[in-house]
Enzyme design. Structure first.
Site, PDB file in Angstrom:
ATOM      1  N   GLU A  69       1.665  -6.439  -5.158  1.00 41.89           N
ATOM      2  CA  GLU A  69       1.308  -5.611  -6.317  1.00 41.89           C
ATOM      3  C   GLU A  69       2.502  -4.837  -6.873  1.00 41.89           C
ATOM      4  OE1 GLU A  69      -2.385  -3.482  -6.262  1.00 41.89           O
ATOM      5  OE2 GLU A  69      -1.558  -1.789  -7.372  1.00 41.89           O
TER       6      GLU A  69
ATOM      7  N   ASP B 154       0.833  -1.201   0.000  1.00 44.10           N
ATOM      8  CA  ASP B 154       0.000   0.000   0.000  1.00 44.10           C
ATOM      9  C   ASP B 154       0.870   1.255   0.000  1.00 44.10           C
ATOM     10  OD1 ASP B 154      -2.540  -1.564   0.503  1.00 44.10           O
ATOM     11  OD2 ASP B 154      -1.388  -2.090   2.278  1.00 44.10           O
TER      12      ASP B 154
HETATM   13  O1  TRH Z   1       4.577  -6.094   0.665  1.00 43.37           O
HETATM   14  P1  TRH Z   1       3.566  -6.684  -0.233  1.00 43.37           P
HETATM   15  O2  TRH Z   1       3.150  -8.034   0.059  1.00 43.37           O
HETATM   16  O3  TRH Z   1       2.353  -5.747  -0.249  1.00 43.37           O
HETATM   17  C1  TRH Z   1       1.004  -5.881  -0.383  1.00 43.37           C
HETATM   18  C2  TRH Z   1       0.279  -5.611   0.893  1.00 43.37           C
HETATM   19  O4  TRH Z   1       0.245  -6.810   1.621  1.00 43.37           O
HETATM   20  C3  TRH Z   1      -1.088  -5.128   0.587  1.00 43.37           C
HETATM   21  O5  TRH Z   1      -1.884  -5.056   1.726  1.00 43.37           O
HETATM   22  C4  TRH Z   1      -1.714  -5.986  -0.466  1.00 43.37           C
HETATM   23  O6  TRH Z   1      -2.961  -5.542  -0.703  1.00 43.37           O
HETATM   24  C5  TRH Z   1      -0.859  -5.919  -1.686  1.00 43.37           C
HETATM   25  O7  TRH Z   1       0.407  -6.465  -1.386  1.00 43.37           O
HETATM   26  C6  TRH Z   1      -1.446  -6.604  -2.890  1.00 43.37           C
HETATM   27  O8  TRH Z   1       4.138  -6.674  -1.751  1.00 43.37           O
HETATM   28  P2  TRH Z   1       4.412  -5.503  -2.778  1.00 43.37           P
HETATM   29  O9  TRH Z   1       3.136  -4.928  -3.290  1.00 43.37           O
HETATM   30  O10 TRH Z   1       5.321  -6.042  -3.768  1.00 43.37           O
HETATM   31  O11 TRH Z   1       5.163  -4.375  -1.973  1.00 43.37           O
HETATM   32  C7  TRH Z   1       6.464  -4.492  -1.528  1.00 43.37           C
HETATM   33  C8  TRH Z   1       7.131  -3.134  -1.539  1.00 43.37           C
HETATM   34  O12 TRH Z   1       8.348  -3.211  -0.828  1.00 43.37           O
HETATM   35  C9  TRH Z   1       7.466  -2.653  -2.938  1.00 43.37           C
HETATM   36  O13 TRH Z   1       7.200  -1.272  -3.055  1.00 43.37           O
HETATM   37  C10 TRH Z   1       8.942  -2.891  -3.049  1.00 43.37           C
HETATM   38  C11 TRH Z   1       9.381  -2.668  -1.638  1.00 43.37           C
HETATM   39  N1  TRH Z   1      10.651  -3.275  -1.267  1.00 43.37           N
HETATM   40  C12 TRH Z   1      11.694  -2.447  -0.931  1.00 43.37           C
HETATM   41  O14 TRH Z   1      11.556  -1.217  -0.982  1.00 43.37           O
HETATM   42  N2  TRH Z   1      12.864  -3.014  -0.547  1.00 43.37           N
HETATM   43  C13 TRH Z   1      13.074  -4.349  -0.512  1.00 43.37           C
HETATM   44  O15 TRH Z   1      14.178  -4.804  -0.159  1.00 43.37           O
HETATM   45  C14 TRH Z   1      11.988  -5.198  -0.882  1.00 43.37           C
HETATM   46  C15 TRH Z   1      12.183  -6.692  -0.858  1.00 43.37           C
HETATM   47  C16 TRH Z   1      10.788  -4.634  -1.234  1.00 43.37           C
END
Ligand code: TRH
Length: 390
Positions: free
Chosen positions: A286, A30
């Protein structure tokens, strides 16, 4: 400085002011999406943005320069403000984005309605490739207080709101990948020594019962693999497979043809570079899912599980679009692997099928990326929507 004050000062000099509201349900998706949108609007659209987030700590994980305790701070031109239950009197922006149907503070909505010139109110929805999305994109949602609120759906087809993509992203990524030393230099900066000749894979996923079968397969393959695992939820499963003590950042373990490196959780733009550096990326949720597509490399998506298995429709809809143009064996291999991974089933057969089609699937990843990148991006589409609404 108080939230309102710093935010107002920053907003004062700009013609159009945006407020983006983000409630962190869990994890980082999010805030990951809203932070990218906020940064891009400021950098490319010349508008002022205040990002209200109810978990500044989560924000500080993806933006380590941020103060997790600050009420309001400016990061990369965005005023990032803590969204507390106790809402302060705040002058609303001209455009208000409630991300993922989070509920705006009542007092804020009342202030929106009291404005002489009513703000445009947008509900930015989750990304989905499902067919119904295009029909709902841009639809109004009736409000009793004279305000106009619209559904704004990101998506993969031209009749949706598009995908988040900075204007220079693809050129930057291609330049990085064309430079032989860029990836290895980047990984060394994270404390990882790239193993010459090894295939590089990144792993970001939720807990997953399919993981042991995949690691088994990687450890006995002819080709060596270096698996890069940022700190996170999947680490316990990796540790269990290794049968090791608690894993920590900097750890490196080898089993057969597989070397596993534990990486720190890095700043968001650094995570993009990690994806660009790898030959294959396992991603989730996402935002990382989309960024893996922009990396132009093959990927494996661990979709965010929803109640009553609603996420399967979403997964299948994406597969339907993504696999267009693939040969039948390559399509079947990809679909089988993604279904096994998401169903927590053994991937030994599907991974081996995937390998047989690796070349085609690799070429296809870049093709898909360029096709999607030829469309209007989400931030531009939002601004166009606002201009047409005026
Ligand atoms: O973290 P996620 O699983 O996020 C979500 C939430 O759970 C949300 O509630 C749900 O509705 C949604 O998924 C579908 O996965 P996502 O979306 O990939 O987000 C991870 C974020 O973290 C992304 O912006 C990349 C960032 N990130 C970093 O900045 N550094 C890192 O080292 C890693 C591994 C990720």
């Amino acid at each position: 400085m108080s939230r309102g004050k710093l935010g107002h000062q920053l907003l004062a000099v700009y013609a159009v002011k945006w407020d983006i509201f983000c409630s962190v349900v869990d994890n980082f998706g999010d805030i990951g999406v809203t932070w990218r949108l906020a940064k891009q609007l400021v950098a490319e659209q010349d508008v002022a943005v205040r990002l209200w987030v109810d978990d500044v700590g989560a924000f500080a994980r993806i933006c380590p320069a941020a103060d997790p305790y600050a009420d309001c701070q400016v990061q990369q031109g965005v005023a990032v403000c803590a969204w507390h239950a106790q809402w302060p009197a705040t002058e609303p922006g001209d455009v208000v984005v409630e991300a993922f149907a989070c509920h705006l503070p009542q007092a804020y909505v009342a202030a929106m309605a009291a404005r002489e010139r009513k703000p445009l109110w947008l509900n930015l929805e989750y990304l989905s490739a499902e067919d119904w999305v295009a029909g709902c994109h841009g639809l109004p949602s009736m409000q009793s207080n004279g305000l106009q609120k619209y559904f704004f759906f990101p998506g993969f087809s031209p009749d949706t709101g598009g995908l988040l993509r900075e204007s220079n992203l693809i050129a930057e990524r291609q330049g990085f990948q064309a430079d032989r030393d860029a990836g290895s230099g980047f990984l060394r900066g994270l404390g990882v020594e790239p193993v010459a000749g090894s295939r590089l894979i990144s792993l970001f996923a939720y807990e997953n019962a399919a993981l042991p079968s995949w690691l088994d397969a990687l450890s006995v393959m002819q080709h060596a693999t270096q698996l890069l695992v940022p700190e996170g939820r999947i680490l316990a499963d990796v540790q269990a497979w290794l049968g090791s003590d608690a894993l920590k950042v900097g750890d490196c373990q080898v089993r057969g043809q597989l070397q596993i490196n534990v990486l720190p959780f890095v700043e968001q733009s650094q995570y993009d570079r990690l994806l660009w550096s790898c030959d294959f990326n396992a991603v989730r949720g996402e935002d990382s899912f989309l960024r893996a597509q922009w990396a132009g490399r093959p990927m494996l998506w661990h979709i965010y599980p929803q109640e009553e298995g609603a996420h399967w429709d979403k997964l299948n809809a994406f597969l339907e679009g993504y696999t267009q143009g693939l040969s039948a064996p390559a399509r079947d291999a990809l679909v089988a692997l993604w279904r096994d991974w998401n169903g927590g089933q053994s991937t030994s057969k599907s991974w081996s099928l995937w390998q047989e089609n690796a070349e085609e699937l690799t070429v296809h990843a870049e093709k898909w990326c360029l096709e999607q990148a030829s469309r209007t991006d989400l931030a531009t589409a939002l601004v166009q929507f606002q201009q047409n609404w005026l």
